[in-house]
Design an enzyme around this catalytic site. Structure first.
Site, PDB file in Angstrom:
ATOM      1  N   LYS A  43       0.827  -1.189   0.000  1.00 26.34           N
ATOM      2  CA  LYS A  43       0.000   0.000   0.000  1.00 26.34           C
ATOM      3  C   LYS A  43       0.868   1.248   0.000  1.00 26.34           C
ATOM      4  CE  LYS A  43      -3.234  -2.291   3.141  1.00 26.34           C
ATOM      5  NZ  LYS A  43      -3.771  -2.248   4.530  1.00 26.34           N
ATOM      6  N   ASP A 103      14.308  -1.533   1.815  1.00 31.86           N
ATOM      7  CA  ASP A 103      15.040  -1.842   3.040  1.00 31.86           C
ATOM      8  C   ASP A 103      15.986  -3.009   2.723  1.00 31.86           C
ATOM      9  OD1 ASP A 103      15.174  -3.378   5.754  1.00 31.86           O
ATOM     10  OD2 ASP A 103      14.379  -1.436   6.335  1.00 31.86           O
ATOM     11  N   LYS A 131      17.116   2.763   1.766  1.00 25.71           N
ATOM     12  CA  LYS A 131      17.981   2.525   2.936  1.00 25.71           C
ATOM     13  C   LYS A 131      19.107   1.610   2.488  1.00 25.71           C
ATOM     14  CE  LYS A 131      14.259   2.262   6.347  1.00 25.71           C
ATOM     15  NZ  LYS A 131      13.595   1.380   7.340  1.00 25.71           N
ATOM     16  N   ARG A 165      -0.018   6.957   7.209  1.00 28.67           N
ATOM     17  CA  ARG A 165       0.324   7.039   5.779  1.00 28.67           C
ATOM     18  C   ARG A 165      -0.030   8.403   5.199  1.00 28.67           C
ATOM     19  NH1 ARG A 165       1.376   1.707   3.975  1.00 28.67           N
ATOM     20  NH2 ARG A 165       0.089   0.106   4.923  1.00 28.67           N
TER      21      ARG A 165
HETATM   22  P1  IMP Z   1      12.254  -4.904   2.067  1.00 32.41           P
HETATM   23  O1  IMP Z   1      11.742  -6.148   1.422  1.00 32.41           O
HETATM   24  O2  IMP Z   1      12.992  -5.231   3.357  1.00 32.41           O
HETATM   25  O3  IMP Z   1      13.094  -4.053   1.173  1.00 32.41           O
HETATM   26  O4  IMP Z   1      10.975  -4.097   2.555  1.00 32.41           O
HETATM   27  C1  IMP Z   1      10.385  -3.126   1.807  1.00 32.41           C
HETATM   28  C2  IMP Z   1       9.014  -2.757   2.348  1.00 32.41           C
HETATM   29  O5  IMP Z   1       9.004  -2.703   3.780  1.00 32.41           O
HETATM   30  C3  IMP Z   1       8.647  -1.362   1.904  1.00 32.41           C
HETATM   31  O6  IMP Z   1       7.962  -1.401   0.699  1.00 32.41           O
HETATM   32  C4  IMP Z   1       7.790  -0.856   3.035  1.00 32.41           C
HETATM   33  O7  IMP Z   1       6.441  -1.221   2.810  1.00 32.41           O
HETATM   34  C5  IMP Z   1       8.316  -1.557   4.253  1.00 32.41           C
HETATM   35  N1  IMP Z   1       9.260  -0.688   4.988  1.00 32.41           N
HETATM   36  C6  IMP Z   1      10.612  -0.718   4.931  1.00 32.41           C
HETATM   37  N2  IMP Z   1      11.163   0.233   5.697  1.00 32.41           N
HETATM   38  C7  IMP Z   1      10.117   0.908   6.239  1.00 32.41           C
HETATM   39  C8  IMP Z   1      10.043   2.061   7.137  1.00 32.41           C
HETATM   40  O8  IMP Z   1      11.032   2.660   7.572  1.00 32.41           O
HETATM   41  N3  IMP Z   1       8.792   2.470   7.461  1.00 32.41           N
HETATM   42  C9  IMP Z   1       7.658   1.859   7.003  1.00 32.41           C
HETATM   43  N4  IMP Z   1       7.692   0.803   6.165  1.00 32.41           N
HETATM   44  C10 IMP Z   1       8.905   0.328   5.793  1.00 32.41           C
END
Ligand code: IMP
Ligand code: MG
Length: 177
Positions: A43, A103, A131, A165
């Site tokens: 979302k 992330d 990040k 959000r």
């Molecule tokens: P990844 O698979 O670890 O890269 O996660 C990515 C997803 O995690 C993003 O699309 C966000 O929905 C969520 N996410 C990652 N970091 C944050 C944050 O600092 N705040 C809120 N949601 C996050």
């Protein structure tokens, strides 16, 4: 809940607007005359998508995908499942995945590989925030709005347990608990 003790402004709406405009300019240049399909990752990317498309001059359609990897946890569980898939046929088209934040990269890696296997002309990733220090899998991210520190952020589509959000600016949690 938006208590000053816990939330500190990290990016204001003007900085966000500038980053979005910059991404749109690059896409307008790189995709001129191409058939583009934008894939908004629900979302979190809805607000970014809504703002970005209003700066786009290239013709495009917008699709939505919903993936689950976090649930209500604040760190990635690492397992990705599809909750809602795209509807469009992307064969021969230029796909741009729109994310608000990356992330570990696990969610994007999964989606990137999956879309690539459907025969598009190209697939690239656009993220508003990155990040970089948290990356655990290698995923090619072509368009980055802002590289950011390792902070848990909320606002501008980013949620804290499904809330916040709607905040026009991005905040970081000072004392996450
Ligand atoms: P990844 O698979 O670890 O890269 O996660 C990515 C997803 O995690 C993003 O699309 C966000 O929905 C969520 N996410 C990652 N970091 C944050 C944050 O600092 N705040 C809120 N949601 C996050
Ligand atoms: Mg997201």
């Amino acid at each position: 809940m938006l208590d000053d003790k816990n939330f500190t402004k990290y990016l204001n709406r003007h900085e966000i607007d500038a980053a979005v405009q910059n991404l749109a300019n690059r896409i307008n240049t790189d995709y001129e005359g191409k058939e583009v399909v934008l894939v908004c990752v629900l979302k979190g990317a809805i607000i970014f998508t809504a703002d970005l498309v209003r700066h786009l001059k290239v013709e495009h359609e917008v699709e939505f995908v919903r993936l689950s990897s976090y649930g209500k946890a604040r760190t990635s569980s690492g397992t990705v499942t599809i909750l809602k898939d795209i509807q469009a046929d992307i064969r021969g088209k230029h796909v741009l995945i729109l994310e608000e934040i990356i992330d570990s990269g696990r969610t994007l890696k999964f989606l990137f590989e999956r879309l690539k296997s459907s025969g598009p002309a190209s697939v690239e990733i656009v993220t508003l925030l990155d990040k970089t220090s948290k990356r655990v899998v290698d995923v090619p991210v072509k368009y980055v709005g802002r590289a950011i520190d390792d902070q848990f952020l909320v606002g501008y589509g980013l949620d804290l347990e499904e809330r916040c959000r709607n905040l026009p600016d991005v905040y970081y949690l000072k004392y996450p608990n």
